[in-house]
Design a protein around this motif. Structure first.
Motif, PDB file in Angstrom:
ATOM      1  N   THR A  16     -90.825 -40.326   4.393  1.00  0.00           N
ATOM      2  CA  THR A  16     -91.596 -41.138   5.336  1.00  0.00           C
ATOM      3  C   THR A  16     -92.799 -40.359   5.864  1.00  0.00           C
ATOM      4  OG1 THR A  16     -89.532 -42.164   5.986  1.00  0.00           O
ATOM      5  CG2 THR A  16     -91.391 -42.482   7.476  1.00  0.00           C
ATOM      6  N   SER A  17     -92.587 -39.077   6.162  1.00  0.00           N
ATOM      7  CA  SER A  17     -93.693 -38.304   6.736  1.00  0.00           C
ATOM      8  C   SER A  17     -94.305 -37.356   5.726  1.00  0.00           C
ATOM      9  CB  SER A  17     -93.212 -37.494   7.942  1.00  0.00           C
ATOM     10  OG  SER A  17     -92.434 -36.405   7.510  1.00  0.00           O
ATOM     11  N   CYS A  18     -93.542 -36.993   4.702  1.00  0.00           N
ATOM     12  CA  CYS A  18     -93.983 -35.902   3.846  1.00  0.00           C
ATOM     13  C   CYS A  18     -93.550 -36.132   2.400  1.00  0.00           C
ATOM     14  CB  CYS A  18     -93.311 -34.646   4.400  1.00  0.00           C
ATOM     15  SG  CYS A  18     -94.098 -33.159   3.919  1.00  0.00           S
ATOM     16  N   ILE A  19     -94.453 -35.869   1.464  1.00  0.00           N
ATOM     17  CA  ILE A  19     -94.080 -35.949   0.043  1.00  0.00           C
ATOM     18  C   ILE A  19     -93.968 -34.520  -0.471  1.00  0.00           C
ATOM     19  CG2 ILE A  19     -96.523 -36.369  -0.582  1.00  0.00           C
ATOM     20  CD1 ILE A  19     -95.493 -37.843  -3.052  1.00  0.00           C
ATOM     21  N   LYS A  20     -92.862 -34.251  -1.156  1.00  0.00           N
ATOM     22  CA  LYS A  20     -92.674 -32.895  -1.681  1.00  0.00           C
ATOM     23  C   LYS A  20     -92.480 -32.985  -3.185  1.00  0.00           C
ATOM     24  CE  LYS A  20     -90.558 -32.555   2.644  1.00  0.00           C
ATOM     25  NZ  LYS A  20     -89.510 -33.407   3.220  1.00  0.00           N
ATOM     26  N   VAL A  21     -93.069 -32.055  -3.901  1.00  0.00           N
ATOM     27  CA  VAL A  21     -92.951 -32.087  -5.359  1.00  0.00           C
ATOM     28  C   VAL A  21     -92.511 -30.716  -5.860  1.00  0.00           C
ATOM     29  CG1 VAL A  21     -94.086 -32.677  -7.528  1.00  0.00           C
ATOM     30  CG2 VAL A  21     -94.865 -33.746  -5.411  1.00  0.00           C
TER      31      VAL A  21
END
Ligand code: ATP
Length: 337
Positions: A16-21
């Motif tokens: 919701t707040s952060c995209i991590k890859v």
């Protein structure tokens, strides 16, 4: 233009707040806000990620800020696809003949339609194959637990949009409850508290900073203070005040108590064989909100179980999804195919 035969496989936590890859053989290569800034008229994307978040509260009328993931699920399909595409290109720039295989973390309460939206957005953004994994299960892998064993693991996954309480065994969710409340709601509570009690208006990024720097449920922290800048509610002039940890602690109390209520509900639905494992092993606290000072001790004391927290709980799920991407057999064991 870069040209390659095979793009590197990826794991993604679409938060919701952060995209991590996570990139194969490299680890977590991206951790950026799930935010886009658009032109209001023609919907042209002006900024994505960290740069877009820094623009929140500072944009003129013709520019709008959008968060395409709400409460852990996709609320705007096209923007999610654009955001994924942007990050895929950042990691595997140029053209690849064979697109990456992608593992995506999803919330445990996700519906079939929502799951389909995640899968479609990942495929449209340029992946060739998508494996979806429950975020709490991924977090167990990420902290080095063995959720494939026939042993109950109680997890509290505390994110920005939702909080999930699950009991996991044999790579599956045995019992779970989702609270549609998370870090974003605490930020809003802090904003409301400052407006109503301190007569100062602050932006959402400032409220989040106060949460991270000052919010604590530890008694010994009660006098810790912080200078806060904003706009006077009465005369709209710039205003600076001091806020203490004790003053803002009530902004999280309802959330903390709701979590405890949910834990009891999940424990009631847990088979007795697994309850005894939980009694021996305690529980895992994961997700960014597990960082809130004193929350762990508050929950531990009431439910009388010990918690395990990693150094960076916000990265547990993406690290676990990365492990699954590199070794899918461990995860696919006991999964229906
Ligand atoms: N040190 C900290 N103290 C307090 N809160 C923190 C801290 N670090 C991160 N957070 C909060 O954790 C939340 C982000 O956590 P996380 O990255 O696990 O969520 P997400 O994956 O974006 O959301 P969700 O899982 O609900 O979709 C945000 O509300 C953020 O402000």
């Amino acid at each position: 233009m870069n040209f390659r035969i095979m793009a590197e496989d990826l794991a993604i936590d679409l938060g919701t707040s952060c995209i991590k890859v996570f990139k194969k053989n490299e680890g977590v290569v991206i951790s950026e806000p799930s935010v886009l800034v658009l032109d209001h008229q023609n919907k042209e994307i002006k900024a994505i990620g960290q740069q877009a978040k820094e623009m929140i509260g500072k944009t003129p009328d013709e520019i709008i800020v959008q968060r395409p993931i709400e409460k852990g699920v996709i609320s705007d399909f096209n923007l999610t696809e654009a955001m994924l595409n942007y990050f895929f290109q950042k990691i595997n720039p140029g053209f690849s003949v064979v697109q990456p295989r992608v593992v995506v973390c999803v919330p445990s309460g996700i519906t079939d339609i929502e799951q389909r939206a995640v899968e479609d957005a990942s495929l449209h953004a340029g992946s060739r194959d998508v494996i979806m994994v429950d975020e709490s299960l991924a977090a167990c892998f990420g902290v080095g637990l063995t959720p494939e064993d026939p042993r109950g693991i109680l997890t509290l996954n505390l994110g920005a949009g939702t909080s999930e309480i699950c009991v996991i065994s044999l790579n599956g969710i045995v019992a779970s409850k989702t609270l549609k409340m998370g870090g974003d709601d605490i930020d809003k509570n802090i904003q409301n508290f400052l407006r109503e009690k301190k007569k100062i208006e602050v932006g959402i990024n400032t409220a989040e900073l106060i949460k991270k720097e000052l919010l604590s449920l530890r008694l010994k922290d009660k006098d810790i203070g912080m200078e806060v800048e904003g706009r006077d509610v009465k005369d709209a002039q710039p205003k600076r005040i001091k806020v203490t940890s004790e003053e803002i602690a009530p902004c999280i109390s309802e959330f903390a108590d709701s979590l405890i209520e949910m834990i009891y509900l999940v424990m009631e639905k847990t088979p007795p064989e697994l309850s005894s494992d939980i009694k021996n092993d305690g529980f895992l606290m994961t997700g960014g909100m597990a960082n809130v000072r004193g929350l762990r001790e508050y929950i531990e004391k009431i439910i009388n179980l010990k918690a395990k927290i990693s150094d960076k709980p916000e990265l547990d799920a993406i690290k676990g999804a990365g492990l699954i991407m590199e070794n899918p057999d461990r995860f696919l064991k006991y999964q229906s195919r």
